[in-house]
Design an enzyme around this catalytic site. Structure first.
Site, PDB file in Angstrom:
ATOM      1  N   LYS A 115      85.335  22.128 126.152  1.00 27.05           N
ATOM      2  CA  LYS A 115      85.500  23.587 126.306  1.00 27.05           C
ATOM      3  C   LYS A 115      85.252  24.013 127.742  1.00 27.05           C
ATOM      4  O   LYS A 115      85.843  24.983 128.212  1.00 27.05           O
ATOM      5  CB  LYS A 115      84.610  24.331 125.322  1.00 27.05           C
ATOM      6  CG  LYS A 115      85.108  24.161 123.886  1.00 27.05           C
ATOM      7  CD  LYS A 115      84.799  25.316 122.961  1.00 27.05           C
ATOM      8  CE  LYS A 115      85.610  25.152 121.681  1.00 27.05           C
ATOM      9  NZ  LYS A 115      85.171  25.969 120.577  1.00 27.05           N
ATOM     10  N   LYS A 197      92.928  16.332 118.007  1.00 27.55           N
ATOM     11  CA  LYS A 197      92.762  17.068 116.741  1.00 27.55           C
ATOM     12  C   LYS A 197      93.578  18.360 116.746  1.00 27.55           C
ATOM     13  O   LYS A 197      93.861  18.913 117.825  1.00 27.55           O
ATOM     14  CB  LYS A 197      91.282  17.341 116.467  1.00 27.55           C
ATOM     15  CG  LYS A 197      90.677  18.488 117.221  1.00 27.55           C
ATOM     16  CD  LYS A 197      89.368  18.930 116.556  1.00 27.55           C
ATOM     17  CE  LYS A 197      88.852  20.190 117.226  1.00 27.55           C
ATOM     18  NZ  LYS A 197      87.784  20.862 116.528  1.00 27.55           N
ATOM     19  N   LYS A 200      92.549  25.347 116.739  1.00 21.91           N
ATOM     20  CA  LYS A 200      92.978  26.753 116.807  1.00 21.91           C
ATOM     21  C   LYS A 200      93.400  27.166 118.202  1.00 21.91           C
ATOM     22  O   LYS A 200      94.320  27.945 118.374  1.00 21.91           O
ATOM     23  CB  LYS A 200      91.768  27.654 116.491  1.00 21.91           C
ATOM     24  CG  LYS A 200      91.320  27.735 115.106  1.00 21.91           C
ATOM     25  CD  LYS A 200      90.225  28.817 115.065  1.00 21.91           C
ATOM     26  CE  LYS A 200      89.227  28.535 113.980  1.00 21.91           C
ATOM     27  NZ  LYS A 200      87.963  27.986 114.469  1.00 21.91           N
TER      28      LYS A 200
HETATM   29  N1  AQP Z   1      91.615  19.179 113.008  1.00 17.44           N
HETATM   30  C1  AQP Z   1      90.619  19.243 112.138  1.00 17.44           C
HETATM   31  N2  AQP Z   1      90.578  18.382 111.097  1.00 17.44           N
HETATM   32  C2  AQP Z   1      89.576  18.449 110.200  1.00 17.44           C
HETATM   33  N3  AQP Z   1      88.562  19.362 110.265  1.00 17.44           N
HETATM   34  C3  AQP Z   1      88.569  20.235 111.274  1.00 17.44           C
HETATM   35  N4  AQP Z   1      87.735  21.245 111.615  1.00 17.44           N
HETATM   36  C4  AQP Z   1      88.203  21.829 112.742  1.00 17.44           C
HETATM   37  N5  AQP Z   1      89.333  21.230 113.153  1.00 17.44           N
HETATM   38  C5  AQP Z   1      89.595  20.228 112.266  1.00 17.44           C
HETATM   39  C6  AQP Z   1      86.542  21.632 110.868  1.00 17.44           C
HETATM   40  O1  AQP Z   1      86.618  23.008 110.591  1.00 17.44           O
HETATM   41  C7  AQP Z   1      85.300  23.557 110.574  1.00 17.44           C
HETATM   42  C8  AQP Z   1      85.219  24.794 111.385  1.00 17.44           C
HETATM   43  O2  AQP Z   1      85.517  24.579 112.739  1.00 17.44           O
HETATM   44  P1  AQP Z   1      85.174  25.730 113.775  1.00 17.44           P
HETATM   45  O3  AQP Z   1      86.086  26.859 113.654  1.00 17.44           O
HETATM   46  O4  AQP Z   1      83.760  26.111 113.684  1.00 17.44           O
HETATM   47  O5  AQP Z   1      85.305  25.060 115.177  1.00 17.44           O
HETATM   48  P2  AQP Z   1      86.122  23.902 115.707  1.00 17.44           P
HETATM   49  O6  AQP Z   1      85.711  22.629 115.065  1.00 17.44           O
HETATM   50  O7  AQP Z   1      85.917  23.982 117.178  1.00 17.44           O
HETATM   51  O8  AQP Z   1      87.615  24.244 115.295  1.00 17.44           O
HETATM   52  P3  AQP Z   1      88.848  24.430 116.203  1.00 17.44           P
HETATM   53  O9  AQP Z   1      90.013  24.682 115.337  1.00 17.44           O
HETATM   54  O10 AQP Z   1      88.994  23.301 117.179  1.00 17.44           O
HETATM   55  O11 AQP Z   1      88.514  25.749 116.990  1.00 17.44           O
HETATM   56  P4  AQP Z   1      88.568  26.035 118.518  1.00 17.44           P
HETATM   57  O12 AQP Z   1      89.954  25.659 118.973  1.00 17.44           O
HETATM   58  O13 AQP Z   1      88.302  27.506 118.577  1.00 17.44           O
HETATM   59  O14 AQP Z   1      87.502  25.215 119.156  1.00 17.44           O
HETATM   60  C9  AQP Z   1      84.353  22.449 111.034  1.00 17.44           C
HETATM   61  O15 AQP Z   1      83.749  21.870 109.894  1.00 17.44           O
HETATM   62  C10 AQP Z   1      85.269  21.482 111.693  1.00 17.44           C
HETATM   63  O16 AQP Z   1      84.768  20.165 111.624  1.00 17.44           O
END
Ligand code: AQP
Length: 334
Positions: A115, A197, A200
């Site tokens: 990040k 991965k 979002k």
């Molecule tokens: N690609 C993924 N596959 C499986 N699980 C996933 N999670 C996120 N991406 C995947 C799981 O979703 C939960 C919530 O995630 P979060 O919103 O708290 O943050 P994150 O993991 O940082 O998700 P993003 O989509 O990558 O968000 P951004 O882009 O904003 O950083 C967690 O249980 C995570 O493991």
């Protein structure tokens, strides 16, 4: 809450559009846990301001995510559903845990490094502190199990270390939580780069299926998804793109990977990709309809959040009082 049942805590950030990865790796698993465990499901809005947000959008995304949790199977009569910022103890415990967290260990966190790269103009303290707040989220509720995707394992390990460190320094206080990582779906990959991965915040829209995408968009994104060099629908380490699509297909259609491999044997990628899209649409469409219905019922959502925050705060206040006593703070005169 049932004192014999183990406690489950999990949350998602209301940062933009929730992805198929968030759903398959996390939210989808929450409903089935509700009968076996005391479950607390939180919309972690305080985490989301570690990257810049527009206030009105954050408010909308937060309420949309509350509705989405319910649409995906969280039953507020069985589980506590609440917004993180409604329970002040999260920030308060975070401060205490900060004093036993080392800058070196936070600096090494993969998500912080990623990040920081992505948001080079806004490497704020909150971004570094994110895993400590996440530890506070979990430890406040004496959580036994934390269902998470693979990307959060490192943060969970920190929560375990902080619980043990505090217990060793001040005497037994926190339950040391375990991660609950499901065999399938714990790491859904980008449709454009199967080695990263699905996230979002990916700027490439074609890489990510949003749970809010309409059927045409979903079909188009799968059609454009990158594939591997041969034309065989087979699961394997040498075929990350097709393996990712097979995982998505299996989780949304209910077929095993082997059944899917047999079904699409000799059919080529075009037919397979359309089938993956159809299976995803069949899962996502009823969720979208239910979420829309719930968003329109603001009074109901507010009543759920009021009860959820009250339930969460009862437990959180108890843990925090114990922590304050252990560290030597004079109890508030009531
Ligand atoms: N690609 C993924 N596959 C499986 N699980 C996933 N999670 C996120 N991406 C995947 C799981 O979703 C939960 C919530 O995630 P979060 O919103 O708290 O943050 P994150 O993991 O940082 O998700 P993003 O989509 O990558 O968000 P951004 O882009 O904003 O950083 C967690 O249980 C995570 O493991």
């Amino acid at each position: 809450m049932d004192a014999i049942k183990k406690t489950v805590f999990s949350g998602v950030q209301p940062t933009g559009k929730i992805t198929l990865g968030n759903y398959l790796g996390a939210i989808r698993n929450w409903g089935p846990l509700q009968d076996q465990y005391n479950c607390l499901y939180c919309v972690v809005d305080m985490h989301s301001i570690t990257v810049s947000q527009v206030a009105a959008e954050l408010r909308k995304n937060t309420m949309d995510l509350v509705a989405l949790y319910i649409a995906c199977g969280v039953d507020p009569t069985k589980s506590g559903l609440f917004i993180q910022s409604h329970v002040p103890q999260h920030a308060e415990l975070c401060w205490v845990l900060d004093t036993i967290s080392y800058i070196g260990e936070l600096n090494r966190m993969t998500q912080f490094k990623e990040k920081s790269r992505k948001h080079a103009d806004n490497i704020n303290m909150g971004l570094m502190n994110y895993p400590v707040l996440m530890a506070a989220d979990i430890l406040l509720y004496q959580t036994d199990l934390v269902p998470v995707g693979k990307d959060q394992i490192q943060h969970l390990e920190l929560a375990r270390n902080l619980a043990e460190r505090f217990n060793n320094r001040y005497s037994e206080t926190f339950v040391v939580p375990e991660g609950l990582v499901f065999k399938q779906g714990s790491s859904i990959k980008s449709l454009q780069d199967p080695l990263s991965k699905m996230s979002k915040s990916d700027p490439n829209e074609n890489a990510v299926i949003s749970l809010m995408d309409d059927p045409d968009t979903i079909a188009r994104k799968f059609k454009r998804a990158v594939t591997d060099s041969d034309t065989v629908v087979r699961f394997g380490e040498d075929k990350p793109a097709i393996s990712n699509l097979l995982t998505i297909y299996s989780l949304t259609s209910g077929e095993t990977i082997e059944q899917a491999e047999q079904r699409f044997a000799g059919q080529g990628y075009g037919v397979f990709k359309q089938a993956v899209a159809d299976a995803v649409i069949a899962v996502v469409k009823p969720i979208q309809d239910e979420q829309r219905r719930l968003i329109a019922d603001k009074a109901y959502l507010e009543s759920v959040l009021k009860a959820g925050a009250e339930q969460a705060e009862r437990i959180a206040a108890k843990t925090l009082a114990k922590v304050y006593r252990k560290v030597g703070f004079v109890p508030k005169i009531r």
